[in-house]
Motif scaffolding. Structure first.
Motif, short mmCIF file in Angstrom:
data_model
loop_
_atom_site.label_atom_id
_atom_site.label_comp_id
_atom_site.label_asym_id
_atom_site.label_seq_id
_atom_site.Cartn_x
_atom_site.Cartn_y
_atom_site.Cartn_z
N SER A 133 0.83 -1.21 0.00
CA SER A 133 0.00 0.00 0.00
C SER A 133 0.87 1.25 0.00
CB SER A 133 -0.94 0.00 1.21
OG SER A 133 -1.80 -1.12 1.20
N TRP A 134 1.87 1.25 -0.88
CA TRP A 134 2.84 2.34 -0.86
C TRP A 134 2.22 3.66 -1.32
CZ3 TRP A 134 4.20 4.79 -5.44
CH2 TRP A 134 3.85 4.15 -6.63
N GLN A 135 1.21 3.59 -2.22
CA GLN A 135 0.56 4.83 -2.62
C GLN A 135 -0.14 5.48 -1.43
OE1 GLN A 135 0.02 1.83 -4.07
NE2 GLN A 135 -0.02 1.99 -6.31
N ARG A 136 -0.75 4.64 -0.59
CA ARG A 136 -1.43 5.17 0.61
C ARG A 136 -0.40 5.76 1.56
NH1 ARG A 136 -3.61 8.05 2.57
NH2 ARG A 136 -5.23 8.06 4.20
N ALA A 137 0.78 5.18 1.62
CA ALA A 137 1.83 5.70 2.49
C ALA A 137 2.26 7.10 2.05
CB ALA A 137 3.03 4.75 2.50
N ILE A 138 2.31 7.33 0.73
CA ILE A 138 2.67 8.66 0.24
C ILE A 138 1.56 9.65 0.56
CG2 ILE A 138 3.10 10.01 -1.84
CD1 ILE A 138 4.50 7.59 -3.02
N GLU A 139 0.31 9.25 0.39
CA GLU A 139 -0.80 10.12 0.74
C GLU A 139 -0.75 10.51 2.22
OE1 GLU A 139 -4.29 8.00 -0.31
OE2 GLU A 139 -3.89 8.04 -2.48
N LEU A 194 8.21 6.36 -8.54
CA LEU A 194 8.28 5.07 -7.88
C LEU A 194 7.54 4.00 -8.67
CD1 LEU A 194 7.86 6.10 -4.12
CD2 LEU A 194 9.95 5.46 -5.33
N SER A 195 6.45 4.38 -9.32
CA SER A 195 5.73 3.42 -10.16
C SER A 195 6.62 2.91 -11.29
CB SER A 195 4.48 4.06 -10.76
OG SER A 195 3.58 4.46 -9.75
N PHE A 196 7.47 3.79 -11.82
CA PHE A 196 8.36 3.42 -12.92
C PHE A 196 9.55 2.59 -12.42
CE2 PHE A 196 12.13 4.43 -15.51
CZ PHE A 196 11.71 3.92 -16.72
N GLY A 255 7.03 -5.33 -7.89
CA GLY A 255 6.26 -5.96 -6.82
C GLY A 255 4.76 -5.84 -7.03
N GLY A 256 4.30 -5.16 -8.10
CA GLY A 256 2.88 -5.08 -8.35
C GLY A 256 2.32 -3.71 -8.03
N GLU A 257 1.03 -3.55 -8.30
CA GLU A 257 0.40 -2.25 -8.13
C GLU A 257 0.38 -1.80 -6.67
OE1 GLU A 257 -3.43 -2.23 -9.85
OE2 GLU A 257 -2.74 -2.51 -11.91
N SER A 258 0.15 -2.72 -5.74
CA SER A 258 0.04 -2.33 -4.33
C SER A 258 1.33 -2.48 -3.57
CB SER A 258 -1.06 -3.16 -3.64
OG SER A 258 -0.69 -4.53 -3.60
N ALA A 259 2.32 -3.16 -4.13
CA ALA A 259 3.59 -3.41 -3.44
C ALA A 259 4.73 -2.73 -4.17
CB ALA A 259 3.86 -4.90 -3.33
N LEU A 260 5.70 -2.27 -3.42
CA LEU A 260 6.86 -1.60 -3.98
C LEU A 260 8.12 -2.25 -3.42
CD1 LEU A 260 8.09 0.84 -5.58
CD2 LEU A 260 8.04 2.09 -3.41
#
Length: 329
Positions: free
Chosen positions: A264-270, A290-292, A296-301
């Motif tokens: 849930s790395w996007q949530r962590a940035i929010e 970070l997406s680029f 690890g997938g859409e929810s994992a980084l």
């Protein structure tokens, strides 16, 4: 019957003599240890000190204990106890008071707990190398200059790893349950819906330049390497896992890398934006970058956290200066 009574009396006399001789030896050892610490720059004073526990224990109680380290940190404890079984003097239990005051350059802090105690077992050598230890603190709360945080339970343990040559190698385990953040940070994160940190865990092996023994408080051995076997954080939908190897230079600067996996790395940035840690106008750029770069997938980084040349990088993204470890008080 008379012979049995005589044997019992003789055994009682011998054991009593052993306890009083042991208590006197303990008192001398404490005095010698305190003198060594004072010579190394520590200031340690107590209103009184007494050893009780006859016949099976050596229970030493310090009243109104004041401890000041060479680095300027002062701890005030109304009561402190060191407990040991008379037939196992190399295993000791330390009991801390429900409240103590810690003072340093950053200000004063009031530390409270329901229970705080630890046990230490030393190997039977003249230098008393630490074999293993365990500390547990329940309902820990720290208040300092209007800021506070609380932990339901904190566990800390050490041991000499299997196969290690001596006590210069220490495996450590830290487990934190339900960490309530400082009020100001909680207010910033109010919109995130996240409560206390559910769990924080660390399993690592520390490699020191010398064994951890009775000389360590007066002359702390330098930390040379940190093997992080498992670093994990559970905080609502956010989960972090990491492992890696870090070297510690003579100046205390870290070098090496930790391989991190963040759910849930996007949530962590929010959440970082809501807390004011990341400017909102930069969050989109960081998310795209970070997406680029990540995997690890859409929810994992999955990205390495690298320490090099005094700087920290998350993948190729610079984060700032690397921390400097200070082994002093």
């Amino acid at each position: 019957m008379r012979k049995i009574v005589l044997v019992v009396l003789a055994a009682a006399l011998v054991w009593s003599a052993y306890w009083f001789v042991g208590a006197a030896a303990l008192d001398r050892a404490l005095n010698a240890g305190l003198d060594e610490l004072r010579a190394a720059g520590w200031n340690i004073e107590a209103a009184s000190r007494e050893t009780r526990g006859f016949p099976n224990r050596f229970d030493t109680t310090f009243d109104a204990l004041e401890v000041a380290s060479p680095g300027g940190t002062r701890v005030s404890l109304p009561l402190f106890q060191i407990l040991a079984l008379s037939y196992k003097p190399n295993q000791v239990i330390a009991v801390f008071p429900h409240e103590m005051i810690v003072e340093n350059a950053s200000g004063d802090a009031r530390v409270t707990s329901e229970t705080a105690r630890g046990s230490m077992t030393f190997r039977t050598a003249a230098s008393l190398p630490l074999d293993h230890s365990s500390f547990v603190i329940d309902a820990l709360a720290v208040e300092s200059a209007g800021r506070s945080f609380a932990i339901d339970q904190l566990r800390f343990a050490t041991r000499i790893p299997p196969g290690a040559p001596d006590a210069s190698h220490q495996n450590i385990g830290i487990a934190v349950t339900n960490l309530s953040l400082a009020d100001t940070l909680t207010e910033r994160l109010g919109a995130s819906g996240l409560g206390p940190v559910d769990a924080l865990r660390l399993d690592a092996t520390l490699h020191f330049e010398r064994p951890i023994d009775r000389h360590a408080p007066e002359d702390p051995p330098a930390l040379r390497q940190i093997e992080v076997h498992d670093l994990s954080l559970d905080w609502g939908t956010i989960a972090l896992d990491g492992a890696g190897l870090l070297d510690v230079g003579p100046d205390g600067i870290l070098s090496g890398a930790l391989d991190l996996s963040l759910e849930s790395w996007q949530r962590a940035i929010e959440m970082a934006v809501e807390a004011g840690l990341v400017p909102e106008e930069q969050s989109r750029m960081i998310t795209q970058g970070l997406s680029f770069l990540g995997s690890g997938g859409e929810s994992a980084l999955d990205l390495p956290l690298r320490f090099a040349d005094g700087q920290i990088h998350l993948g190729p993204i610079p984060l700032g200066p690397a921390p400097r470890l200070d082994m002093g008080g």
